[in-house]
Design a protein around this motif. Structure first.
Motif, PDB file in Angstrom:
ATOM      1  N   VAL A  27       0.739  -1.155  -0.009  1.00  0.00           N
ATOM      2  CA  VAL A  27      -0.098   0.049  -0.105  1.00  0.00           C
ATOM      3  C   VAL A  27       0.838   1.114   0.164  1.00  0.00           C
ATOM      4  O   VAL A  27       1.744   1.529   0.685  1.00  0.00           O
ATOM      5  N   HIS A  28       0.786   2.252  -0.917  1.00  0.00           N
ATOM      6  CA  HIS A  28       1.224   3.356  -1.069  1.00  0.00           C
ATOM      7  C   HIS A  28       0.351   4.169  -0.065  1.00  0.00           C
ATOM      8  O   HIS A  28      -0.301   4.984  -0.915  1.00  0.00           O
ATOM      9  N   LEU A  29       0.743   4.343   1.125  1.00  0.00           N
ATOM     10  CA  LEU A  29       0.000   5.030   2.192  1.00  0.00           C
ATOM     11  C   LEU A  29      -0.169   6.480   2.251  1.00  0.00           C
ATOM     12  O   LEU A  29       0.906   7.175   2.360  1.00  0.00           O
ATOM     13  N   ALA A  30      -1.376   6.888   2.245  1.00  0.00           N
ATOM     14  CA  ALA A  30      -1.750   8.474   2.578  1.00  0.00           C
ATOM     15  C   ALA A  30      -2.836   8.407   3.535  1.00  0.00           C
ATOM     16  O   ALA A  30      -3.388   7.386   3.832  1.00  0.00           O
ATOM     17  N   ARG A  31      -2.781   9.687   4.144  1.00  0.00           N
ATOM     18  CA  ARG A  31      -4.267   9.864   4.989  1.00  0.00           C
ATOM     19  C   ARG A  31      -5.212  10.108   4.199  1.00  0.00           C
ATOM     20  O   ARG A  31      -5.660  11.109   3.889  1.00  0.00           O
ATOM     21  N   ASP A  32      -5.888   9.045   3.636  1.00  0.00           N
ATOM     22  CA  ASP A  32      -7.100   9.179   2.505  1.00  0.00           C
ATOM     23  C   ASP A  32      -7.751   7.997   2.776  1.00  0.00           C
ATOM     24  O   ASP A  32      -7.715   7.346   3.739  1.00  0.00           O
ATOM     25  N   LEU A  33      -9.115   8.139   2.021  1.00  0.00           N
ATOM     26  CA  LEU A  33     -10.154   7.001   1.984  1.00  0.00           C
ATOM     27  C   LEU A  33     -10.118   6.119   1.084  1.00  0.00           C
ATOM     28  O   LEU A  33     -10.947   5.539   0.867  1.00  0.00           O
ATOM     29  N   VAL A  34      -8.959   5.672   0.350  1.00  0.00           N
ATOM     30  CA  VAL A  34      -8.547   4.799  -0.279  1.00  0.00           C
ATOM     31  C   VAL A  34      -7.668   3.810   0.104  1.00  0.00           C
ATOM     32  O   VAL A  34      -7.642   2.686   0.440  1.00  0.00           O
ATOM     33  N   THR A  35      -6.448   4.206   0.248  1.00  0.00           N
ATOM     34  CA  THR A  35      -5.386   3.443   0.678  1.00  0.00           C
ATOM     35  C   THR A  35      -5.344   2.958   2.207  1.00  0.00           C
ATOM     36  O   THR A  35      -5.075   1.920   2.613  1.00  0.00           O
ATOM     37  N   PHE A  36      -5.553   3.918   3.160  1.00  0.00           N
ATOM     38  CA  PHE A  36      -5.704   3.731   4.432  1.00  0.00           C
ATOM     39  C   PHE A  36      -6.902   2.803   4.798  1.00  0.00           C
ATOM     40  O   PHE A  36      -6.795   1.544   5.421  1.00  0.00           O
ATOM     41  N   ALA A  49      -5.892  15.550   9.827  1.00  0.00           N
ATOM     42  CA  ALA A  49      -4.832  14.682   9.793  1.00  0.00           C
ATOM     43  C   ALA A  49      -4.871  13.849  11.121  1.00  0.00           C
ATOM     44  O   ALA A  49      -4.499  12.648  11.052  1.00  0.00           O
ATOM     45  N   ARG A  50      -4.735  14.782  12.058  1.00  0.00           N
ATOM     46  CA  ARG A  50      -4.393  14.203  13.518  1.00  0.00           C
ATOM     47  C   ARG A  50      -5.669  13.401  13.833  1.00  0.00           C
ATOM     48  O   ARG A  50      -5.454  12.321  14.474  1.00  0.00           O
ATOM     49  N   LEU A  51      -6.773  13.447  13.368  1.00  0.00           N
ATOM     50  CA  LEU A  51      -7.908  12.679  13.469  1.00  0.00           C
ATOM     51  C   LEU A  51      -7.775  11.241  12.897  1.00  0.00           C
ATOM     52  O   LEU A  51      -8.124  10.118  13.344  1.00  0.00           O
ATOM     53  N   ALA A  52      -7.259  11.437  11.608  1.00  0.00           N
ATOM     54  CA  ALA A  52      -7.021  10.253  10.904  1.00  0.00           C
ATOM     55  C   ALA A  52      -6.080   9.326  11.448  1.00  0.00           C
ATOM     56  O   ALA A  52      -6.113   8.036  11.465  1.00  0.00           O
ATOM     57  N   ASP A  53      -4.903  10.102  12.101  1.00  0.00           N
ATOM     58  CA  ASP A  53      -3.966   9.140  12.757  1.00  0.00           C
ATOM     59  C   ASP A  53      -4.561   8.346  13.842  1.00  0.00           C
ATOM     60  O   ASP A  53      -4.414   7.296  14.222  1.00  0.00           O
ATOM     61  N   ALA A  54      -5.428   9.139  14.696  1.00  0.00           N
ATOM     62  CA  ALA A  54      -6.069   8.626  15.929  1.00  0.00           C
ATOM     63  C   ALA A  54      -7.146   7.582  15.393  1.00  0.00           C
ATOM     64  O   ALA A  54      -7.333   6.450  16.244  1.00  0.00           O
ATOM     65  N   LEU A  55      -7.976   7.513  14.311  1.00  0.00           N
ATOM     66  CA  LEU A  55      -8.717   6.697  14.067  1.00  0.00           C
ATOM     67  C   LEU A  55      -8.139   5.250  13.258  1.00  0.00           C
ATOM     68  O   LEU A  55      -8.897   4.188  13.217  1.00  0.00           O
ATOM     69  N   GLY A  56      -6.821   5.411  13.194  1.00  0.00           N
ATOM     70  CA  GLY A  56      -6.244   4.149  12.670  1.00  0.00           C
ATOM     71  C   GLY A  56      -5.057   3.998  11.811  1.00  0.00           C
ATOM     72  O   GLY A  56      -4.337   3.359  11.597  1.00  0.00           O
ATOM     73  N   VAL A  57      -4.974   5.212  11.174  1.00  0.00           N
ATOM     74  CA  VAL A  57      -3.397   5.411  10.524  1.00  0.00           C
ATOM     75  C   VAL A  57      -2.241   5.038  11.193  1.00  0.00           C
ATOM     76  O   VAL A  57      -1.295   4.224  11.093  1.00  0.00           O
ATOM     77  N   ARG A  58      -2.300   5.586  12.572  1.00  0.00           N
ATOM     78  CA  ARG A  58      -1.009   5.243  13.502  1.00  0.00           C
ATOM     79  C   ARG A  58      -1.053   3.491  13.823  1.00  0.00           C
ATOM     80  O   ARG A  58      -0.011   3.061  13.682  1.00  0.00           O
ATOM     81  N   ARG A  59      -2.274   2.801  13.868  1.00  0.00           N
ATOM     82  CA  ARG A  59      -2.230   1.423  14.135  1.00  0.00           C
ATOM     83  C   ARG A  59      -1.753   1.031  12.890  1.00  0.00           C
ATOM     84  O   ARG A  59      -1.021  -0.124  13.121  1.00  0.00           O
TER      85      ARG A  59
END
Length: 411
Positions: free
Chosen positions: A97-106, A135-145
């Motif tokens: 996965v070429h990961l970004a904080r988005d609604l496809v790759t994440f 972006a911080r919300l995205a991290d908290a919702l699962g990007v960091r995980r």
């Protein structure tokens, strides 16, 4: 080995840029080595049916939907892609996965993680510490995980690696390995201006947007034309936010409108053709982790002028394959990536003070490289640099070794 590459977006004008090009290049090289590699993403802007292959690479394209207006590619998704993602992930031996904080790759990365599939993440400098609430919300919702749980993270530069580590702190991210971008080796260098004939040509090839700072190159035009009155400046790439119109208006104010040519977005063959017909490539972007467009320029022996914030700057400098100018002032923290609407864009309109200062630096570098002897030396060095360090075949060989490491550890 079945490998599924997942990237945010694909369109006929290639507006998403580097990550999609990297995914396609890697899949093509993996397939040449005998692997079953394909790209999964959303498609947008196609006149008819979505293509099933791009540049010879099988693609699984699903219709894009702009779910969150004003968030650029971070707000793009595809319900049909997400509905099919589970089966596609389960059928792959490796999910890359070429990961970004988005609604496809994440979401696809999270599906792979929760499903226990071997997961490789490549962030392209798109994941780093941020103060932007979304972006911080995205991290908290699962990007960091996802970053912590992946089997392997691929970074382009130390800055890329450290940015991800700062997001996952205080926990360490998954094992991290460096994988540079690669391009096809070009057997022949571009012809010199003496061989080609015609006026000097300076090429900008990237999205026309503030983060790439085409206005800085425009500010360099008067000084270059004072020495080379017939010099032409070709700007190629998808236009975002009316940038071309602003540049045209500013060029008229400077009295150099006749020097500009807007070539629009190009396919891969068009990119190489423009690069073979130019004398200097200029990418004055605020920040580019490891731009494929610059590698393509170097591969045909086109000397490059890049800013010190460009991930390729150390290689260009060491190899004498072009010139490196000072980092752009006043834009710290802006990534310049198409996913960046999560963060505020800098004010880089034509005519501001930073643009004028940067234009002077670019003009000096371009004038140096328009000297025939300097241009020839840099051209030879550029062609050699890619042939020795950045061919896609060598990059794919390393990637296959990293995949083997992931599969062994996962088993």
């Amino acid at each position: 080995m079945r490998v599924l590459h997942v990237v945010t977006h694909h369109s006929p004008d290639h507006v998403f840029g580097g990550p999609t090009r990297v995914a396609l290049n890697l899949c093509r090289a993996l397939r040449a080595a005998g692997d079953d590699a394909a790209v999964l993403t959303v498609g947008e802007g196609f006149a008819g049916a979505l293509p099933r292959a791009v540049d010879g690479v099988p693609v699984k394209l699903f219709p894009a939907r702009r779910l969150i207006p004003g968030f650029g590619f971070a707000g793009v998704t595809s319900p049909s892609l997400l509905a099919r993602a589970g089966g596609l992930v389960r059928s792959a031996d490796i999910v890359h996965v070429h990961l970004a904080r988005d609604l496809v790759t994440f979401p696809v990365a999270l599906r792979a993680l929760l499903g226990g599939r071997p997961l490789v993440l490549q962030t392209h400098g798109m994941i780093d510490p941020t103060s932007v609430p979304a972006a911080r919300l995205a991290d908290a919702l699962g990007v960091r995980r996802v970053l912590r749980g992946a089997d392997m993270l691929l970074h382009l530069t130390d800055a890329d690696r450290l940015g991800v580590a700062a997001v996952t702190a205080p926990h360490l991210p998954a094992r991290s390995r460096r994988l540079v971008n690669g391009v096809a080796a070009q057997q022949h260098r571009r012809p010199s201006r003496a061989e080609r004939g015609g006026p000097p040509v300076v090429l900008f090839l990237a999205r026309l947007e503030d983060g790439k700072r085409p206005a800085d190159l425009l500010a360099a035009v008067p000084a270059v034309r004072a020495v080379h009155p017939d010099a032409r400046f070709v700007l190629a790439g998808a236009d975002t936010g009316g940038t071309a119109a602003r540049l045209t208006a500013r060029a008229a104010e400077l009295g150099v409108a006749d020097a500009l040519e807007f070539a629009g977005p190009q396919d891969h063959a068009g990119v190489l053709a423009l690069m073979r017909s130019a004398d200097v490539y200029v990418l004055p972007s605020t920040f580019d982790t490891f731009p494929v467009s610059a590698l393509e320029a170097l591969s045909v022996g086109l000397p490059a002028v890049v800013t010190a914030t460009n991930g390729l700057a150390p290689d260009v400098l060491r190899a004498s394959a072009g010139r490196v100018v000072a980092a752009v002032a006043g834009d710290a923290g802006f990534t310049g990536h198409p996913g960046a609407p999560l963060a505020p864009a800098p004010d880089t309109r034509p005519g501001d003070s930073a643009t004028e200062g940067n234009g002077a630096l670019l003009a000096a570098a371009v004038l140096e490289l328009l000297e025939p002897a300097a241009n020839e030396a840099a051209s030879v060095a550029a062609h050699r640099l890619v042939a020795e360090r950045f061919t896609i075949g060598a990059v794919a060989d390393r990637l296959r070794g990293l995949y083997a490491e992931v599969l062994a550890a996962h088993a």
